[in-house]
Design a protein around this motif. Sequence first.
Motif, PDB file in Angstrom:
ATOM      1  N   TRP A  10      13.785   7.919   3.337  1.00 38.42           N
ATOM      2  CA  TRP A  10      13.877   9.327   3.752  1.00 38.42           C
ATOM      3  C   TRP A  10      13.192  10.260   2.755  1.00 38.42           C
ATOM      4  O   TRP A  10      13.108  11.457   2.981  1.00 38.42           O
ATOM      5  CB  TRP A  10      15.343   9.738   3.918  1.00 38.42           C
ATOM      6  CG  TRP A  10      16.039   9.134   5.107  1.00 38.42           C
ATOM      7  CD1 TRP A  10      15.501   8.265   6.033  1.00 38.42           C
ATOM      8  CD2 TRP A  10      17.391   9.354   5.516  1.00 38.42           C
ATOM      9  NE1 TRP A  10      16.443   7.942   6.970  1.00 38.42           N
ATOM     10  CE2 TRP A  10      17.613   8.592   6.686  1.00 38.42           C
ATOM     11  CE3 TRP A  10      18.448  10.115   5.008  1.00 38.42           C
ATOM     12  CZ2 TRP A  10      18.846   8.584   7.355  1.00 38.42           C
ATOM     13  CZ3 TRP A  10      19.679  10.098   5.667  1.00 38.42           C
ATOM     14  CH2 TRP A  10      19.870   9.338   6.821  1.00 38.42           C
ATOM     15  N   LYS A  11      12.748   9.719   1.640  1.00 39.06           N
ATOM     16  CA  LYS A  11      12.083  10.510   0.583  1.00 39.06           C
ATOM     17  C   LYS A  11      12.895  11.782   0.279  1.00 39.06           C
ATOM     18  O   LYS A  11      14.117  11.757   0.341  1.00 39.06           O
ATOM     19  CB  LYS A  11      10.665  10.866   1.009  1.00 39.06           C
ATOM     20  CG  LYS A  11       9.870   9.680   1.528  1.00 39.06           C
ATOM     21  CD  LYS A  11       8.404   9.995   1.595  1.00 39.06           C
ATOM     22  CE  LYS A  11       7.688   8.877   2.317  1.00 39.06           C
ATOM     23  NZ  LYS A  11       6.290   8.812   2.022  1.00 39.06           N
ATOM     24  N   MET A  12      12.212  12.905  -0.022  1.00 41.22           N
ATOM     25  CA  MET A  12      12.939  14.144  -0.334  1.00 41.22           C
ATOM     26  C   MET A  12      13.014  15.013   0.925  1.00 41.22           C
ATOM     27  O   MET A  12      12.534  16.150   0.961  1.00 41.22           O
ATOM     28  CB  MET A  12      12.261  14.889  -1.491  1.00 41.22           C
ATOM     29  CG  MET A  12      13.185  15.902  -2.168  1.00 41.22           C
ATOM     30  SD  MET A  12      12.425  16.691  -3.615  1.00 41.22           S
ATOM     31  CE  MET A  12      11.282  17.828  -2.845  1.00 41.22           C
ATOM     32  N   TYR A 164       4.675  -4.279   0.787  1.00 39.00           N
ATOM     33  CA  TYR A 164       3.253  -3.983   0.570  1.00 39.00           C
ATOM     34  C   TYR A 164       2.941  -2.650   1.253  1.00 39.00           C
ATOM     35  O   TYR A 164       3.043  -2.537   2.480  1.00 39.00           O
ATOM     36  CB  TYR A 164       2.358  -5.084   1.141  1.00 39.00           C
ATOM     37  CG  TYR A 164       0.904  -4.652   1.179  1.00 39.00           C
ATOM     38  CD1 TYR A 164       0.246  -4.256   0.006  1.00 39.00           C
ATOM     39  CD2 TYR A 164       0.197  -4.603   2.371  1.00 39.00           C
ATOM     40  CE1 TYR A 164      -1.072  -3.823   0.026  1.00 39.00           C
ATOM     41  CE2 TYR A 164      -1.125  -4.179   2.402  1.00 39.00           C
ATOM     42  CZ  TYR A 164      -1.749  -3.789   1.225  1.00 39.00           C
ATOM     43  OH  TYR A 164      -3.045  -3.337   1.255  1.00 39.00           O
ATOM     44  N   GLU A 165       2.598  -1.662   0.435  1.00 38.13           N
ATOM     45  CA  GLU A 165       2.327  -0.335   0.963  1.00 38.13           C
ATOM     46  C   GLU A 165       1.002   0.173   0.396  1.00 38.13           C
ATOM     47  O   GLU A 165       0.973   0.739  -0.710  1.00 38.13           O
ATOM     48  CB  GLU A 165       3.443   0.631   0.569  1.00 38.13           C
ATOM     49  CG  GLU A 165       4.808   0.244   1.080  1.00 38.13           C
ATOM     50  CD  GLU A 165       5.708   1.455   1.180  1.00 38.13           C
ATOM     51  OE1 GLU A 165       6.120   1.782   2.288  1.00 38.13           O
ATOM     52  OE2 GLU A 165       5.965   2.095   0.145  1.00 38.13           O
ATOM     53  N   PRO A 166      -0.098  -0.033   1.138  1.00 34.91           N
ATOM     54  CA  PRO A 166      -1.369   0.505   0.654  1.00 34.91           C
ATOM     55  C   PRO A 166      -1.250   2.030   0.530  1.00 34.91           C
ATOM     56  O   PRO A 166      -0.826   2.689   1.483  1.00 34.91           O
ATOM     57  CB  PRO A 166      -2.371   0.098   1.736  1.00 34.91           C
ATOM     58  CG  PRO A 166      -1.577  -0.356   2.913  1.00 34.91           C
ATOM     59  CD  PRO A 166      -0.196  -0.686   2.442  1.00 34.91           C
ATOM     60  N   ILE A 170       0.017   5.642   3.273  1.00 37.86           N
ATOM     61  CA  ILE A 170       1.363   6.235   3.230  1.00 37.86           C
ATOM     62  C   ILE A 170       1.297   7.721   3.557  1.00 37.86           C
ATOM     63  O   ILE A 170       0.629   8.492   2.864  1.00 37.86           O
ATOM     64  CB  ILE A 170       2.014   6.024   1.847  1.00 37.86           C
ATOM     65  CG1 ILE A 170       2.161   4.526   1.580  1.00 37.86           C
ATOM     66  CG2 ILE A 170       3.362   6.710   1.775  1.00 37.86           C
ATOM     67  CD1 ILE A 170       2.797   4.198   0.248  1.00 37.86           C
ATOM     68  N   GLY A 171       1.956   8.099   4.634  1.00 35.54           N
ATOM     69  CA  GLY A 171       2.045   9.501   5.018  1.00 35.54           C
ATOM     70  C   GLY A 171       0.728  10.091   5.490  1.00 35.54           C
ATOM     71  O   GLY A 171       0.593  11.306   5.610  1.00 35.54           O
ATOM     72  N   THR A 172      -0.261   9.254   5.750  1.00 36.02           N
ATOM     73  CA  THR A 172      -1.588   9.758   6.117  1.00 36.02           C
ATOM     74  C   THR A 172      -1.894   9.573   7.596  1.00 36.02           C
ATOM     75  O   THR A 172      -2.881  10.102   8.090  1.00 36.02           O
ATOM     76  CB  THR A 172      -2.676   8.987   5.341  1.00 36.02           C
ATOM     77  OG1 THR A 172      -2.547   7.593   5.662  1.00 36.02           O
ATOM     78  CG2 THR A 172      -2.535   9.181   3.834  1.00 36.02           C
ATOM     79  N   GLY A 210       3.427   2.010   5.537  1.00 34.31           N
ATOM     80  CA  GLY A 210       2.264   2.901   5.571  1.00 34.31           C
ATOM     81  C   GLY A 210       2.018   3.332   7.002  1.00 34.31           C
ATOM     82  O   GLY A 210       1.404   2.617   7.773  1.00 34.31           O
ATOM     83  N   SER A 211       2.576   4.523   7.336  1.00 33.32           N
ATOM     84  CA  SER A 211       2.390   5.105   8.674  1.00 33.32           C
ATOM     85  C   SER A 211       2.801   4.161   9.806  1.00 33.32           C
ATOM     86  O   SER A 211       2.127   4.088  10.841  1.00 33.32           O
ATOM     87  CB  SER A 211       0.938   5.586   8.849  1.00 33.32           C
ATOM     88  OG  SER A 211       0.650   6.602   7.909  1.00 33.32           O
ATOM     89  N   VAL A 212       3.900   3.444   9.596  1.00 31.55           N
ATOM     90  CA  VAL A 212       4.440   2.610  10.680  1.00 31.55           C
ATOM     91  C   VAL A 212       5.062   3.535  11.725  1.00 31.55           C
ATOM     92  O   VAL A 212       5.785   4.477  11.399  1.00 31.55           O
ATOM     93  CB  VAL A 212       5.492   1.614  10.146  1.00 31.55           C
ATOM     94  CG1 VAL A 212       6.188   0.893  11.291  1.00 31.55           C
ATOM     95  CG2 VAL A 212       4.835   0.609   9.206  1.00 31.55           C
ATOM     96  N   VAL A 231       9.587   2.310   6.313  1.00 28.26           N
ATOM     97  CA  VAL A 231       9.127   3.410   7.160  1.00 28.26           C
ATOM     98  C   VAL A 231       9.510   4.748   6.546  1.00 28.26           C
ATOM     99  O   VAL A 231      10.680   4.972   6.238  1.00 28.26           O
ATOM    100  CB  VAL A 231       9.777   3.296   8.570  1.00 28.26           C
ATOM    101  CG1 VAL A 231       9.179   4.328   9.516  1.00 28.26           C
ATOM    102  CG2 VAL A 231       9.642   1.888   9.127  1.00 28.26           C
ATOM    103  N   GLY A 232       8.537   5.632   6.366  1.00 24.98           N
ATOM    104  CA  GLY A 232       8.818   6.968   5.844  1.00 24.98           C
ATOM    105  C   GLY A 232       9.007   7.954   6.983  1.00 24.98           C
ATOM    106  O   GLY A 232      10.076   8.044   7.590  1.00 24.98           O
ATOM    107  N   GLY A 233       7.933   8.666   7.313  1.00 21.32           N
ATOM    108  CA  GLY A 233       7.987   9.754   8.300  1.00 21.32           C
ATOM    109  C   GLY A 233       8.730   9.414   9.588  1.00 21.32           C
ATOM    110  O   GLY A 233       9.586  10.184  10.048  1.00 21.32           O
ATOM    111  N   ALA A 234       8.410   8.275  10.166  1.00 23.10           N
ATOM    112  CA  ALA A 234       8.993   7.933  11.470  1.00 23.10           C
ATOM    113  C   ALA A 234      10.455   7.492  11.373  1.00 23.10           C
ATOM    114  O   ALA A 234      11.086   7.191  12.387  1.00 23.10           O
ATOM    115  CB  ALA A 234       8.154   6.843  12.149  1.00 23.10           C
TER     116      ALA A 234
HETATM  117  C1  PEP Z   1       6.970   5.234   2.609  1.00 26.65           C
HETATM  118  O1  PEP Z   1       7.421   6.286   2.213  1.00 26.65           O
HETATM  119  O2  PEP Z   1       7.277   4.189   2.028  1.00 26.65           O
HETATM  120  C2  PEP Z   1       6.078   5.230   3.774  1.00 26.65           C
HETATM  121  C3  PEP Z   1       5.560   4.103   4.170  1.00 26.65           C
HETATM  122  O3  PEP Z   1       5.856   6.442   4.391  1.00 26.65           O
HETATM  123  P1  PEP Z   1       5.141   6.675   5.821  1.00 26.65           P
HETATM  124  O4  PEP Z   1       5.770   5.748   6.802  1.00 26.65           O
HETATM  125  O5  PEP Z   1       5.421   8.119   6.144  1.00 26.65           O
HETATM  126  O6  PEP Z   1       3.684   6.390   5.639  1.00 26.65           O
END
Ligand code: PEP
Length: 248
Positions: A10-12, A164-166, A170-172, A210-212, A231-234
């Motif tokens: 969930w990050k910040m 593994y998160e290129p 991430i977030g792009t 990475g943008s999953v 998963v970040g954003g989603a």
């Molecule tokens: C993350 O924060 O680890 C990430 C993968 O973010 P996002 O899914 O938004 O790219």
Amino acid sequence: MRRALIAANWKMFLNRESGTQLAMALAKKTADVEDRDILICPAAPLLSDVSAAIQGSRIQLGGQNMYFEKEGAFTGEVSADMLLSVGCTHVLLGHSERRHVFGEDDTLINKKVLFALESGLKPVLCVGELLEEREAGNTEKVVHRQVVKGLENVDALAQITIAYEPVWAIGTGKTATPEDAETVQAYIRKTVADIYSTDIADNLRILYGGSVKPDNIGGLMAKGNVDGALVGGASLKADSFYDIIRFT
Ligand code: PEP
């Protein structure tokens, strides 16, 4: 067979109220999900309430970071004991934002991995290359260094997950292709087999991050070395995170 793990970072984002609501919605939606593991990693001030909200559900709780000392004068840091005391089982370590925004290096991350294990937390060790490192053909070199140094002096890998998160994904909105993820994740597994054993490497879960999104998770999970997603954003909306959890 490696069991799939779908993890949320969930990050910040969110606060006590919105985080608790999201956790409650996810606990309800995932009540029938028995064949895969689910982990959510809220920001530290939300952990207590989220922990209460997911009580009795199948969802596990993780911190987003942790310091490697037991306790002390470390203003702003969070200890393993604090995470455990609010119900965390996992902790993200070496996330690209920790490495590249806050300057964490492999040595520091390794200390955290060792201390988390000693304390009874399961580390999710995040690795991944920058865009310029990929373009220079250095992806494997970078990931090899991060895995080898991150796991230095770690005896057994049963409690470890690697993500593994290129960094460029991430977030792009730019997801690595399933083939890109598979190539690097197979390489990570081979690296672990070289250090430990094929058996240990075969049991290690390696997530892709990475943008999953709901529409790309299926292709990623179809690959043999992709055992789940970070998963970040989603993960910030119950519907999209649930759709990712239910990729098939
Ligand atoms: C993350 O924060 O680890 C990430 C993968 O973010 P996002 O899914 O938004 O790219």
